[in-house]
Enzyme design. Structure first.
Site, PDB file in Angstrom:
ATOM      1  N   SER A 128       0.830  -1.205   0.000  1.00 22.69           N
ATOM      2  CA  SER A 128       0.000   0.000   0.000  1.00 22.69           C
ATOM      3  C   SER A 128       0.862   1.251   0.000  1.00 22.69           C
ATOM      4  O   SER A 128       1.971   1.261   0.550  1.00 22.69           O
ATOM      5  CB  SER A 128      -0.895   0.008   1.238  1.00 22.69           C
ATOM      6  N   TYR A 153      -2.137  -0.154  10.143  1.00 16.62           N
ATOM      7  CA  TYR A 153      -2.352  -0.704   8.805  1.00 16.62           C
ATOM      8  C   TYR A 153      -1.075  -0.591   7.971  1.00 16.62           C
ATOM      9  O   TYR A 153      -0.621  -1.565   7.360  1.00 16.62           O
ATOM     10  CB  TYR A 153      -3.500   0.028   8.114  1.00 16.62           C
TER      11      TYR A 153
END
Length: 321
Positions: A128, A153
């Site tokens: 990501s 995350y």
């Protein structure tokens, strides 16, 4: 015929990637735990788009289930693995951190072990743009230091990169990580800005602009993402350590105001705005340097924000009404 495993097949990128491969005549096994992080009805809708293909099979499975994953790899003998399943969302990682440990760390470990014991031609997995955190240098490059994540995350995604690299080195598993930049399009996630803003504007409700609207995102249309994934999938690294890492984005950060105007145009309505401070774990801008992807795979995104948003809004109207 190749035999592909797609984890997170009922997810946004997973469904579109599976559809592209199935249209090319490939065989795909999709797994997903169909959790309720957002409405499972959307996940079932995505699976319904894949059901007509004879070479698609879906298995409801949690990637963190070690025994089930080991059995799956032993039985199926996959040639390629596209690992997209993850607990998504920056803000939710503050509310429910253990969901990220279970899915993103334990789940990825199960995938890596499957590839170790039943060797595959190529493992492609999702990282990501969140790993770049508060990086002040733009555009974000794969060579930048990403050792200071600003959300759990992001920390799990950076951990996935390190885990995959170690398995590529130790066991010669060809592995490629993809740092996705703000993917959007039809059947996209309902917790992301395109959906939230479109829904609010069509219902004549106010939209929430964090950091008082001073945000930029490298919005990347789903078809451009899938094109990149498919190109990368066919060419694993030939280096001594068969590992690589790529940004995959639009290379064109969009000001939030520009983004909102594109949605207003597609909806045919003006928005009402509420200005709010920056949220914990969020970043002010993302901007992908995709020169490496261009050099290796002749990759160029083609969708403008106006065209992409129109496709999404048209789909959303059909979905909602």
């Amino acid at each position: 015929m190749k035999n592909y495993l797609i984890t997170g097949a009922a997810g946004f990128i997973g469904m579109h990637t599976a559809k592209r491969l199935l249209e090319a005549g490939e065989q795909v096994v999709g797994i997903d735990n169909l959790n309720d992080y957002y409405d499972p009805a959307l996940k079932h809708y995505r699976l319904s788009q894949l059901a007509p293909y004879q070479d698609f099979r879906f298995i409801k499975m949690d990637i963190a289930d070690r025994a089930a994953m080991a059995t799956l790899f032993a039985q199926e003998k996959f040639t390629h693995v596209i690992h997209l399943a993850a607990q998504a969302g920056v803000r939710y990682s503050i509310e429910n951190p253990f969901a990220y440990i279970d899915s993103n760390l334990v789940g990825t470990m199960c995938v890596l072990e499957g590839c170790r014991h039943h060797p595959v031609e190529h493992l492609v997995y999702a990282s990501s743009s969140s790993v770049y955190g508060m990086n002040a240098k733009v555009p974000f490059s794969e060579t930048d230091q990403v050792d200071h994540p600003v959300s759990l995350y992001a920390a799990t995604k950076k951990s996935n990169e390190l885990m995959a690299y170690s398995y590529a080195k130790l066991y010669q598993i060809p592995a490629t990580g993809l740092r996705f930049f703000t993917v959007y399009g039809p059947a996209g996630r309902p917790d992301m800005a395109p959906w939230l803003f479109t829904e609010a504007i069509l219902k004549e409700q106010p939209i929430k602009l964090f950091n008082h609207g001073k945000m930029q995102r490298d919005f990347t249309y789903i078809d451009d993402i899938v094109e990149g994934v498919v190109r990368i999938l066919q060419q694993p690294s030939q280096e001594v350590i068969p590992y690589n890492l790529f940004n995959i984005g639009n290379n064109q950060p969009i000001e939030l105001d520009h983004f909102i105007k594109a949605i207003e145009s597609a909806c045919g309505k003006a928005s009402k705005k509420i200005m709010l401070p920056m949220q914990a774990g969020d970043v002010e801008r993302t901007y992908a340097d995709i020169r490496k992807l261009e050099e290796f795979f002749d990759y160029k995104p083609t969708f403008s924000i106006e065209d992409g948003i129109k496709e999404f809004v048209d789909w959303y109207r059909a979905w909602s009404y």
